[in-house]
Design a protein around this motif. Structure first.
Motif, mmCIF file in Angstrom:
data_model
loop_
_atom_site.group_PDB
_atom_site.id
_atom_site.type_symbol
_atom_site.label_atom_id
_atom_site.label_comp_id
_atom_site.label_asym_id
_atom_site.label_seq_id
_atom_site.Cartn_x
_atom_site.Cartn_y
_atom_site.Cartn_z
ATOM 1 N N TRP A 12 0.832 -1.208 0.000
ATOM 2 C CA TRP A 12 0.000 0.000 0.000
ATOM 3 C C TRP A 12 0.863 1.253 0.000
ATOM 4 C CZ3 TRP A 12 -0.668 4.044 3.532
ATOM 5 C CH2 TRP A 12 -1.759 4.873 3.307
ATOM 6 N N THR A 16 -12.583 -1.537 -1.051
ATOM 7 C CA THR A 16 -11.365 -1.487 -0.232
ATOM 8 C C THR A 16 -11.056 -2.848 0.363
ATOM 9 O OG1 THR A 16 -11.765 0.836 0.309
ATOM 10 C CG2 THR A 16 -10.279 -0.389 1.757
ATOM 11 N N HIS A 71 2.326 1.768 -3.428
ATOM 12 C CA HIS A 71 1.315 2.294 -4.346
ATOM 13 C C HIS A 71 1.056 3.778 -4.098
ATOM 14 C CE1 HIS A 71 -2.228 2.657 -6.805
ATOM 15 N NE2 HIS A 71 -2.983 2.959 -5.757
ATOM 16 N N ARG A 72 1.062 4.187 -2.836
ATOM 17 C CA ARG A 72 0.848 5.593 -2.518
ATOM 18 C C ARG A 72 1.999 6.464 -3.014
ATOM 19 N NH1 ARG A 72 -3.918 7.639 -1.156
ATOM 20 N NH2 ARG A 72 -2.911 9.172 0.223
ATOM 21 N N MET A 102 -1.380 -1.864 -6.172
ATOM 22 C CA MET A 102 -1.085 -2.539 -4.910
ATOM 23 C C MET A 102 -0.993 -4.049 -5.091
ATOM 24 S SD MET A 102 -2.921 -2.100 -1.183
ATOM 25 C CE MET A 102 -4.428 -2.972 -1.599
#
Length: 352
Positions: free
Chosen positions: A41, A300, A44-45, A52
């Motif tokens: 995560w 999510t 990916h951010r 992700m």
């Protein structure tokens, strides 16, 4: 059928462990997978171009080969990582159905729907045939064909649930499909102008030819919001074909197992339970009763579950054994990429 050329593992051949023992022995692996997902995560951010799910597979492979951690991955963490790759994958696939808007898919028009179905069929059959001709071991031809034709690693995980594929075959196939899908992010935008594709046509081409949903978004957004919208809707159409494909594989395998019974004395279900759950989720989404907030939460949760499962699958990769078939796998990956890109390009030209 080519996918049935391998021996079928008799149902109930492995003794089942008590649930409590399995659960207690799974916590170390599930904890490690949770850490891997958290790192994915963060990646990916920091780098939005890397989905992700892609990062999760890569981190799982890295964990399996990192000195000081690989013994844990292959030892005490193995039960939990295997559990993630099986059960959490199924739950994630069910939730994937909530992201499928049938009204958007039907809005494409029947010509585009037929084009997408043709792309999926041609890619699956062509890749499966080529993989068998190249002599790839185990279920890798079947799994790679599924990943290229539908939705990458998620589809590979779905088919592996009904084919009883070895973890190593699943992980190796997911790694190859993920790598090729990631390369598409860089390669396909460079081809838009040389191929004479408008933004709308480019979006449809990306949606019909790129594997993972995140990779589709990353690729199509380079041509603007119009291209992105077309790509996502076409991609949803491919995802909708996941259930029929998995059901067809299950039916074909069940035909070979006819007369065999499970340890409980029952025949295998004609349609796997998680496929029925996927279809039920699609139907539930179509009713419109779920608020947008609930759909966002489900998305999510789906991403987290699939990322956890893919980390578990990635941790089963043995790069040394992959190296023995690496050349053939690379040829299959390139060949499948050319098939899906070429067939989808022709289909887009006929329907736009």
């Amino acid at each position: 059928m080519a996918l049935l050329n391998r021996p079928v593992r008799p149902a109930g051949s492995a003794p089942a462990r008590p649930v409590s023992r399995e659960t207690s022995s799974s916590w170390p692996g599930l904890g490690l997978a949770a850490v891997g997902v958290a790192l994915a995560w963060c990646i990916h951010r920091l780098l939005p171009g890397i989905p992700m799910l892609t990062a999760s597979v890569v981190l799982g492979i890295g964990a399996a080969h990192l000195p000081g951690l690989r013994d844990t991955v292959r030892g005490v963490a193995r039960p939990g990582l295997s559990l993630a790759g099986r059960r959490l994958m199924r739950i994630g696939i069910v939730l994937l159905g909530l992201g499928l808007g049938l009204e958007q898919v039907l809005g494409l028009g029947w010509a585009t729907v037929a084009m997408v179905a043709g792309v999926v069929a041609a890619t699956f059959v062509g890749t499966l045939w080529l993989g068998r001709r190249l002599g790839l071991p185990g279920d890798q031809p079947l799994l790679i064909a599924t990943g290229y034709s539908i939705c990458g690693a998620s589809a590979i995980g779905a088919v592996s649930q009904v084919s009883g594929s070895d973890e190593e075959d699943v992980a190796a196939s997911a790694a190859l499909v993920t790598l090729c899908g990631t390369l598409a992010i860089a390669v396909l935008p460079l081809l838009q102008d040389p191929l004479g594709l408008s933004d709308v046509a480019f979006g449809r081409w990306v949606g019909a030819s790129v594997h993972d949903v995140g990779q589709v978004v990353a690729t199509a957004q380079t041509a603007g919001p119009g291209s992105l919208g077309e790509a996502v809707v076409v991609k949803l159409m491919r995802v909708a074909l996941l259930a029929p494909l998995v059901a067809a594989v299950a039916f074909a395998l069940r035909a070979r197992r006819r007369g065999e019974r499970t340890a409980s004395g029952r025949r295998p279900a004609p349609v796997p339970l998680f496929v029925a759950g996927f279809l039920a989720a699609v139907a539930l989404r179509a009713t419109g009763v779920l608020p947008e907030a609930a759909l966002e939460w489900a998305h999510t949760l789906q991403e987290l579950l699939l990322a956890t499962a893919l980390f578990g699958l990635g941790s089963a990769v043995d790069l040394r054994s992959m190296a023995r078939t690496g050349g053939r796998a690379a040829v299959l990956g390139l060949g499948a990429w050319l098939v899906v890109a070429g067939v989808s390009y022709a289909g887009v030209l006929m329907t736009v």
